[in-house]
Design a protein around this motif. Sequence first.
Motif, PDB file in Angstrom:
ATOM      1  N   LEU A 177      -4.794  -7.572  23.451  1.00 31.72           N
ATOM      2  CA  LEU A 177      -4.153  -8.868  23.187  1.00 31.72           C
ATOM      3  C   LEU A 177      -5.157  -9.878  22.632  1.00 31.72           C
ATOM      4  O   LEU A 177      -4.815 -10.719  21.795  1.00 31.72           O
ATOM      5  CB  LEU A 177      -3.507  -9.412  24.463  1.00 31.72           C
ATOM      6  CG  LEU A 177      -2.224  -8.708  24.913  1.00 31.72           C
ATOM      7  CD1 LEU A 177      -1.720  -9.294  26.223  1.00 31.72           C
ATOM      8  CD2 LEU A 177      -1.139  -8.816  23.842  1.00 31.72           C
ATOM      9  N   THR A 178      -6.402  -9.788  23.095  1.00 30.56           N
ATOM     10  CA  THR A 178      -7.458 -10.652  22.551  1.00 30.56           C
ATOM     11  C   THR A 178      -7.704 -10.316  21.084  1.00 30.56           C
ATOM     12  O   THR A 178      -7.859 -11.218  20.246  1.00 30.56           O
ATOM     13  CB  THR A 178      -8.770 -10.477  23.355  1.00 30.56           C
ATOM     14  OG1 THR A 178      -8.523 -10.776  24.730  1.00 30.56           O
ATOM     15  CG2 THR A 178      -9.862 -11.393  22.830  1.00 30.56           C
ATOM     16  N   ILE A 179      -7.697  -9.029  20.763  1.00 23.83           N
ATOM     17  CA  ILE A 179      -7.840  -8.584  19.369  1.00 23.83           C
ATOM     18  C   ILE A 179      -6.669  -9.115  18.529  1.00 23.83           C
ATOM     19  O   ILE A 179      -6.850  -9.559  17.390  1.00 23.83           O
ATOM     20  CB  ILE A 179      -7.922  -7.046  19.294  1.00 23.83           C
ATOM     21  CG1 ILE A 179      -9.224  -6.547  19.928  1.00 23.83           C
ATOM     22  CG2 ILE A 179      -7.801  -6.561  17.852  1.00 23.83           C
ATOM     23  CD1 ILE A 179      -9.304  -5.039  20.099  1.00 23.83           C
ATOM     24  N   PHE A 180      -5.475  -9.081  19.108  1.00 24.72           N
ATOM     25  CA  PHE A 180      -4.270  -9.574  18.439  1.00 24.72           C
ATOM     26  C   PHE A 180      -4.436 -11.033  18.017  1.00 24.72           C
ATOM     27  O   PHE A 180      -4.167 -11.400  16.854  1.00 24.72           O
ATOM     28  CB  PHE A 180      -3.077  -9.416  19.388  1.00 24.72           C
ATOM     29  CG  PHE A 180      -1.810 -10.095  18.932  1.00 24.72           C
ATOM     30  CD1 PHE A 180      -1.192  -9.726  17.753  1.00 24.72           C
ATOM     31  CD2 PHE A 180      -1.231 -11.094  19.703  1.00 24.72           C
ATOM     32  CE1 PHE A 180      -0.018 -10.342  17.337  1.00 24.72           C
ATOM     33  CE2 PHE A 180      -0.064 -11.715  19.299  1.00 24.72           C
ATOM     34  CZ  PHE A 180       0.546 -11.341  18.111  1.00 24.72           C
ATOM     35  N   MET A 181      -4.913 -11.888  18.923  1.00 19.22           N
ATOM     36  CA  MET A 181      -5.094 -13.302  18.606  1.00 19.22           C
ATOM     37  C   MET A 181      -6.245 -13.513  17.630  1.00 19.22           C
ATOM     38  O   MET A 181      -6.163 -14.374  16.736  1.00 19.22           O
ATOM     39  CB  MET A 181      -5.335 -14.103  19.887  1.00 19.22           C
ATOM     40  CG  MET A 181      -4.203 -14.033  20.908  1.00 19.22           C
ATOM     41  SD  MET A 181      -2.557 -14.455  20.242  1.00 19.22           S
ATOM     42  CE  MET A 181      -2.766 -16.197  19.889  1.00 19.22           C
ATOM     43  N   CYS A 182      -7.302 -12.726  17.758  1.00 20.18           N
ATOM     44  CA  CYS A 182      -8.440 -12.829  16.825  1.00 20.18           C
ATOM     45  C   CYS A 182      -8.014 -12.466  15.398  1.00 20.18           C
ATOM     46  O   CYS A 182      -8.433 -13.123  14.433  1.00 20.18           O
ATOM     47  CB  CYS A 182      -9.579 -11.919  17.267  1.00 20.18           C
ATOM     48  SG  CYS A 182     -10.477 -12.501  18.724  1.00 20.18           S
ATOM     49  N   LEU A 183      -7.175 -11.455  15.273  1.00 21.56           N
ATOM     50  CA  LEU A 183      -6.690 -11.046  13.952  1.00 21.56           C
ATOM     51  C   LEU A 183      -5.810 -12.130  13.333  1.00 21.56           C
ATOM     52  O   LEU A 183      -5.841 -12.347  12.112  1.00 21.56           O
ATOM     53  CB  LEU A 183      -5.915  -9.732  14.056  1.00 21.56           C
ATOM     54  CG  LEU A 183      -6.746  -8.473  14.333  1.00 21.56           C
ATOM     55  CD1 LEU A 183      -5.838  -7.275  14.589  1.00 21.56           C
ATOM     56  CD2 LEU A 183      -7.685  -8.182  13.157  1.00 21.56           C
ATOM     57  N   ARG A 184      -5.034 -12.818  14.163  1.00 16.66           N
ATOM     58  CA  ARG A 184      -4.201 -13.915  13.664  1.00 16.66           C
ATOM     59  C   ARG A 184      -5.071 -15.047  13.113  1.00 16.66           C
ATOM     60  O   ARG A 184      -4.777 -15.620  12.054  1.00 16.66           O
ATOM     61  CB  ARG A 184      -3.289 -14.443  14.775  1.00 16.66           C
ATOM     62  CG  ARG A 184      -2.182 -13.491  15.160  1.00 16.66           C
ATOM     63  CD  ARG A 184      -1.295 -14.041  16.263  1.00 16.66           C
ATOM     64  NE  ARG A 184      -0.586 -15.244  15.853  1.00 16.66           N
ATOM     65  CZ  ARG A 184       0.330 -15.852  16.609  1.00 16.66           C
ATOM     66  NH1 ARG A 184       0.628 -15.365  17.803  1.00 16.66           N
ATOM     67  NH2 ARG A 184       0.942 -16.933  16.166  1.00 16.66           N
ATOM     68  N   VAL A 185      -6.148 -15.361  13.829  1.00 15.69           N
ATOM     69  CA  VAL A 185      -7.072 -16.397  13.356  1.00 15.69           C
ATOM     70  C   VAL A 185      -7.746 -15.959  12.061  1.00 15.69           C
ATOM     71  O   VAL A 185      -7.887 -16.743  11.114  1.00 15.69           O
ATOM     72  CB  VAL A 185      -8.127 -16.726  14.437  1.00 15.69           C
ATOM     73  CG1 VAL A 185      -9.199 -17.668  13.887  1.00 15.69           C
ATOM     74  CG2 VAL A 185      -7.471 -17.353  15.655  1.00 15.69           C
ATOM     75  N   PHE A 186      -8.164 -14.685  12.016  1.00 12.94           N
ATOM     76  CA  PHE A 186      -8.822 -14.160  10.823  1.00 12.94           C
ATOM     77  C   PHE A 186      -7.898 -14.259   9.602  1.00 12.94           C
ATOM     78  O   PHE A 186      -8.342 -14.615   8.500  1.00 12.94           O
ATOM     79  CB  PHE A 186      -9.243 -12.703  11.041  1.00 12.94           C
ATOM     80  CG  PHE A 186      -9.842 -12.054   9.823  1.00 12.94           C
ATOM     81  CD1 PHE A 186     -11.135 -12.366   9.429  1.00 12.94           C
ATOM     82  CD2 PHE A 186      -9.104 -11.156   9.065  1.00 12.94           C
ATOM     83  CE1 PHE A 186     -11.685 -11.775   8.294  1.00 12.94           C
ATOM     84  CE2 PHE A 186      -9.641 -10.566   7.931  1.00 12.94           C
ATOM     85  CZ  PHE A 186     -10.940 -10.881   7.544  1.00 12.94           C
ATOM     86  N   ALA A 187      -6.612 -13.957   9.795  1.00 12.71           N
ATOM     87  CA  ALA A 187      -5.644 -14.043   8.691  1.00 12.71           C
ATOM     88  C   ALA A 187      -5.544 -15.471   8.172  1.00 12.71           C
ATOM     89  O   ALA A 187      -5.459 -15.708   6.958  1.00 12.71           O
ATOM     90  CB  ALA A 187      -4.272 -13.544   9.153  1.00 12.71           C
ATOM     91  N   GLY A 188      -5.554 -16.446   9.087  1.00 12.30           N
ATOM     92  CA  GLY A 188      -5.508 -17.852   8.680  1.00 12.30           C
ATOM     93  C   GLY A 188      -6.762 -18.281   7.947  1.00 12.30           C
ATOM     94  O   GLY A 188      -6.700 -18.958   6.907  1.00 12.30           O
ATOM     95  N   LEU A 189      -7.917 -17.876   8.467  1.00 11.52           N
ATOM     96  CA  LEU A 189      -9.193 -18.204   7.821  1.00 11.52           C
ATOM     97  C   LEU A 189      -9.308 -17.559   6.441  1.00 11.52           C
ATOM     98  O   LEU A 189      -9.835 -18.168   5.504  1.00 11.52           O
ATOM     99  CB  LEU A 189     -10.357 -17.734   8.699  1.00 11.52           C
ATOM    100  CG  LEU A 189     -10.708 -18.597   9.908  1.00 11.52           C
ATOM    101  CD1 LEU A 189     -11.732 -17.880  10.785  1.00 11.52           C
ATOM    102  CD2 LEU A 189     -11.262 -19.950   9.475  1.00 11.52           C
ATOM    103  N   LEU A 190      -8.814 -16.335   6.323  1.00 13.77           N
ATOM    104  CA  LEU A 190      -8.918 -15.589   5.069  1.00 13.77           C
ATOM    105  C   LEU A 190      -8.183 -16.312   3.943  1.00 13.77           C
ATOM    106  O   LEU A 190      -8.693 -16.406   2.816  1.00 13.77           O
ATOM    107  CB  LEU A 190      -8.346 -14.181   5.257  1.00 13.77           C
ATOM    108  CG  LEU A 190      -8.475 -13.230   4.061  1.00 13.77           C
ATOM    109  CD1 LEU A 190      -9.937 -12.914   3.795  1.00 13.77           C
ATOM    110  CD2 LEU A 190      -7.686 -11.955   4.325  1.00 13.77           C
TER     111      LEU A 190
END
Length: 510
Positions: free
Chosen positions: A483-496
């Motif tokens: 679940l932590t990976i899930f939220m990190c990936l969401r942030v990464f998508a926004g930053l990208l």
Amino acid sequence: MAADDSSSLWKNMGKLPLFALFRDSRNVLNKDELGIEIANIALPATLALMADPIASLIDTAFIGRIGAVELASVGVSVAIFNQVSRITMFPLVSITTSFVAEEEATIKTSIVEEEKEEEEEEDEDENVGCNHDDNQEKVPLTGSSDKKISKPEDKRKHVASASSAMVVGCILGLIQTLFLIFTAKPLLLYMGVKPDSPMLKIAEQYLTLRSLGAPAILLSLAAQGVFRGLKDTKTPLYAIVIGDTANILLDPILIFTLRLGVNGAAIAHVVAQYLIFLVLIWRLVENVVLLPPNFKELQLGRFLKSGFQLLIKVISATSCMTVAASLAARLGPKSMAAFQVCLQIWLATSLLADGLAVAGQAILASAFAKKDFEKTVAAASRVLQIGVVLGLVLSFILASVSQFASNLFTKDVDVLKLMNISFPFIAVTQPINALAFVFDGVNYGASDFAYSAYTMVMVAIMSISCLFILSSSHGYVGIWIALTIFMCLRVFAGLLRIGTGMGPWSFLRS
């Protein structure tokens, strides 16, 4: 030469789109014009988001006094109702907020341009010798009979997207009501309620009555989206407080005094929802013309297209959470109990970030419509920076109260042990969670619905894969890591998206 090369390198790096997010980071909590605008939108929005869960808890407390069977029946009915509603509610309010903010900004821009043109024409007339009386003829006084009649009408804004949102909300509400009425029993059976269970009849009656409030809920959400687009989150807050207060007052009267039991609770909730809608529509018609001149002005195609995209996002995100819950359930009842409590705490703290996301969405949608890229960057960077600060504060608070909080929910030693394993994940991920939710608001403000939807599909696929792999190798801890990976990936998508200056953010590369 080396020093010059180093200086040049840093200057070039500073021009990268990603570094726009760090702009004016020292002023993150400044009470300047932008800071006050964010606070005026975010704080009422947050309070409004918190009001309904609090009222639901009080509602549950009243039902709990009737009996355990009734409480369980209502619990499963509410779970079905919320799951069905979530599919329509989230896309509707998010899309409406962006579309109304864009249209409102466009209207204001055109009015300003018209006023400038009129001033220029008046100046030209004066230059050729026109006197004051001539100007009065060209621009009639508001005291004339014609102006008196049209003045109140002229003050109201004609926002086509507001009309579209109300039409879509009404249609979706009626569809949801009919769907729940005709499928109440099959849905309850699917949820595990047995045909011979005493819960079935109670749950079916409650779900059927509760479904009658669906049109009011969807229309209210459409109206809330309009108010948010107009950067007014105080009016929805007042309406929700009035409705929830009525719900709390009606509960004991209908449940106990009139002895309607669970049905009384459902009726109280439906009455409250229609009261919220009436308050919102009463205030809305004072500011907006809701009836369009013709059907062609309704933006139904645009709503449906963006709504479908956000529906994909909601389903993807919900799927990830559902898989996590099912994997926790497979580990046993104690693991499921600990996971459910911790997940609710984890998600409840997101309400604060959601209010900030609403502010970012409304301000950015307006700035994009005006092509005010300076304010676009300033608003995006400010809400994201505030999100980080908010996340850090929440991390500190949760870390401080974790031991005390866990004892409020259970006394079971095994469950407490599992909850204590979860709390470090909940506390540490708060800044990440806040950024993920605020990035959603930023993307919606840019009307970047397609990117939000399809990146969430990819994030969900990767996260669900991690859930299966990590839960099988690390058990309960593995679920929280995934679940932590899930939220990190969401942030990464926004930053990208912003960091590379793609899509609506391409202006950052110029």
